[in-house]
Design an enzyme around this catalytic site. Structure first.
Site, PDB file in Angstrom:
ATOM      1  N   LYS A 146       0.853  -1.207   0.000  1.00 12.53           N
ATOM      2  CA  LYS A 146       0.000   0.000   0.000  1.00 12.53           C
ATOM      3  C   LYS A 146       0.882   1.248   0.000  1.00 12.53           C
ATOM      4  O   LYS A 146       1.933   1.279   0.652  1.00 12.53           O
ATOM      5  CB  LYS A 146      -0.892  -0.042   1.248  1.00 12.53           C
ATOM      6  CG  LYS A 146      -1.950   1.062   1.302  1.00 12.53           C
ATOM      7  CD  LYS A 146      -2.843   0.873   2.526  1.00 12.53           C
ATOM      8  CE  LYS A 146      -3.936   1.929   2.630  1.00 12.53           C
ATOM      9  NZ  LYS A 146      -4.791   1.741   3.819  1.00 12.53           N
ATOM     10  N   SER A 160      -9.661   1.588   3.010  1.00 13.97           N
ATOM     11  CA  SER A 160      -8.832   2.362   2.119  1.00 13.97           C
ATOM     12  C   SER A 160      -7.784   1.568   1.357  1.00 13.97           C
ATOM     13  O   SER A 160      -7.232   2.077   0.382  1.00 13.97           O
ATOM     14  CB  SER A 160      -8.140   3.471   2.915  1.00 13.97           C
ATOM     15  OG  SER A 160      -7.261   2.927   3.878  1.00 13.97           O
ATOM     16  N   SER A 195      -9.626  -0.809   7.219  1.00 19.09           N
ATOM     17  CA  SER A 195      -9.132  -0.663   5.842  1.00 19.09           C
ATOM     18  C   SER A 195      -8.461  -1.876   5.226  1.00 19.09           C
ATOM     19  O   SER A 195      -8.131  -1.855   4.043  1.00 19.09           O
ATOM     20  CB  SER A 195      -8.154   0.502   5.766  1.00 19.09           C
ATOM     21  OG  SER A 195      -8.874   1.697   5.657  1.00 19.09           O
TER      22      SER A 195
HETATM   23  N1  GLN Z   1     -12.882   4.165   6.608  1.00 18.60           N
HETATM   24  C1  GLN Z   1     -12.224   4.539   7.827  1.00 18.60           C
HETATM   25  C2  GLN Z   1     -11.726   5.959   7.728  1.00 18.60           C
HETATM   26  O1  GLN Z   1     -11.931   6.562   6.739  1.00 18.60           O
HETATM   27  C3  GLN Z   1     -11.099   3.598   8.113  1.00 18.60           C
HETATM   28  C4  GLN Z   1      -9.950   3.810   7.244  1.00 18.60           C
HETATM   29  C5  GLN Z   1      -8.761   3.005   7.638  1.00 18.60           C
HETATM   30  O2  GLN Z   1      -8.865   1.984   8.303  1.00 18.60           O
HETATM   31  N2  GLN Z   1      -7.605   3.510   7.257  1.00 18.60           N
HETATM   32  O3  GLN Z   1     -11.143   6.500   8.618  1.00 18.60           O
END
Ligand code: GLN
Length: 465
Positions: free
Chosen positions: A60, A135, A159
């Site tokens: 990532k 994400s 995510s």
């Molecule tokens: N969707 C959540 C956020 O926007 C989690 C994102 C993540 O785990 N990085 O914060």
């Protein structure tokens, strides 16, 4: 052959070259998945005798890599190359893995669909009109498309697990402190984790084993021995006897899509048939998790993202004086969702609001963690829930930020409590994968992975139907 050797052999036999040719995963737009932001087809193997010798691994783009840009899918870091490498990436390389490229993501990991990337959304390989989740959507899509069998992601609120569920692959978030976060670009440091994607539980377990362990460069990494995580296959007819699996009622609300509930019910029946005792439990503060997360995560993010001011990292806008330079760099460099989080975070930390929001959210976070501790102390080994309330939605279909935040309703709790959690495919609804989530007590990834592997074997190809 042990399960560990088998996982190793199957990973090493994977030919990424063929997959590159089959899918244009790099290309953006409607004819490509846009899973990668950059690729390195010339990556070399540092240890031909290593556990992951020659295995292509995608990383990532918020995890620092030497020689490849680390942009967090943000304009503000376009072209930025880190002078050091994340510990998790270094451990992969030392095990012989090929770091094949950096994957697309929601900007600074803020999002649940990979649509907030400054470099265009990633598409779901199972249905390119849909999102891969987020994400870490690029990593999940790369594994689901068969380009690689192992990928790194990050988790602050789900995510890794949510995109794993949307793309029909396995995603593991370890205990907070199990994997070093050195080199992971900070979003909300008390919630951030590095996690792994794979196509099977054993392969995910092997990947986790390689990257886990304490690290002098991360003061939050735990001094806890890393056991072998790859579960051995059992020939017992009831391999899970003695295992108590809690079914938290708050994760099966009346509003849950009945088709997702039915897929979960079948997985629970399968676990029971394998010998596990299924017990209804209650985690009453669950409905507070999303509000608490969206106070704490933006608060931490507003501080962590203050460093992107055009001076030290990435892009700098031209301006006549320093103040104007900061403003132009930040307003041009950050997208709408990141800006919203920074504003929200600054607000909840400001004088007068700190006590009302931040302090209270911290107290509720402690309560959520305590409910997990009490449940595990009462003899429940694991918890089983759906990973997400929906299957993969269409690109552009969720435009309201709050609706998007609800995508993480079943996953943020494990980040707030720091406990290990994973998602694995357990069935389909309308042809789209449904993820089942297993959560465990801190540092008990081994039990979680053992049960997940037994469920995977028992469901067999059913998990993908
Ligand atoms: N969707 C959540 C956020 O926007 C989690 C994102 C993540 O785990 N990085 O914060």
């Amino acid at each position: 052959m042990s399960a560990r050797d088998a996982a190793c052999a199957s990973l090493q036999a994977h030919d990424a070259g063929a997959a590159w040719d089959r899918y244009d995963v790099v290309r953006a737009g409607a004819d490509g998945l846009n899973a990668f932001l950059c690729v390195d087809r010339a990556a070399t193997c540092a240890d031909p005798a290593g556990l992951l010798a020659g295995v292509p691994v995608a990383v990532k783009d918020n995890i620092a890599t030497l020689g490849l840009p680390t942009t967090c899918a943000s304009r503000i870091l376009a072209g930025y190359v880190s002078p050091f490498e994340a510990t998790a990436v270094r451990r992969l390389r030392e095990a012989g893995a090929l770091i094949m490229g950096k994957t697309n993501m929601d900007e600074f990991a803020m999002g649940s669909s990979t649509e907030t990337s400054a470099f265009g959304p990633t598409r779901n390989p199972l249905d390119p009109t849909r999102v891969p989740g987020g994400s870490s959507g690029g990593s999940a899509a790369a594994v689901a498309a068969g380009v690689c069998r192992l990928a790194l992601g990050s988790e602050t609120g789900g995510s890794v697990r949510q995109p794993a569920a949307f793309c029909g692959v396995v995603g593991v978030k370890p205990t907070y402190g199990r994997v070093s976060r050195y080199g992971l670009v900070a979003y909300a440091s008390s919630l951030d984790h590095v996690g792994v994607f794979a196509t099977s539980v054993a392969e995910a377990a092997l990947g986790l084993e390689v990257i886990a362990g304490s690290d002098p460069y991360d003061s939050t990494s735990a001094q806890v021995a890393v056991p072998s995580f790859v579960p051995e296959a059992s020939d017992a007819s009831r391999p899970l006897s003695g295992v108590v699996i809690g079914r938290p009622i708050e994760y099966f609300p009346a509003s849950l899509d009945p088709r997702i509930a039915a897929v979960c019910a079948r997985a629970l029946e399968t676990l029971a048939a394998l010998g596990a005792e299924i017990r209804d439990v209650s985690l009453p503060s669950t409905d507070l998790a999303i509000p608490v997360y969206y106070v704490l995560a933006p608060a931490e993010a507003s501080r962590n993202l203050a460093r992107y001011d055009g001076v030290r990292y990435g892009v700098r806008a031209d301006a006549r004086d320093l103040q104007a330079m900061y403003e132009r760099t930040r307003s041009g460099g950050f997208g709408a969702e990141v800006t919203r989080r920074v504003l929200l975070g600054t607000y909840v930390l400001s004088a007068g609001y700190y006590e009302a929001y931040y302090r209270r959210a911290q107290a509720v976070r402690a309560l959520i963690a305590q409910e997990f501790t009490q449940t595990f102390a009462s003899g429940v080994h694991l918890l089983f829930t759906p990973t997400a309330p929906t299957t993969a939605f269409r690109l552009g279909a969720v435009s309201d930020p709050y609706a998007m935040y609800l995508s993480d309703i079943f996953t943020v709790t494990a980040n707030l409590a720091g406990i290990p959690a994973m998602s694995q495919p357990i069935g389909r609804v309308d042809g789209l994968p449904v993820g089942g989530q297993i959560m465990a007590a801190p540092f008990d990834e081994a039990t979680m992975l053992r049960v997940a592997a037994a469920l995977e074997t028992a469901l067999g190809p059913e998990a993908h139907r």
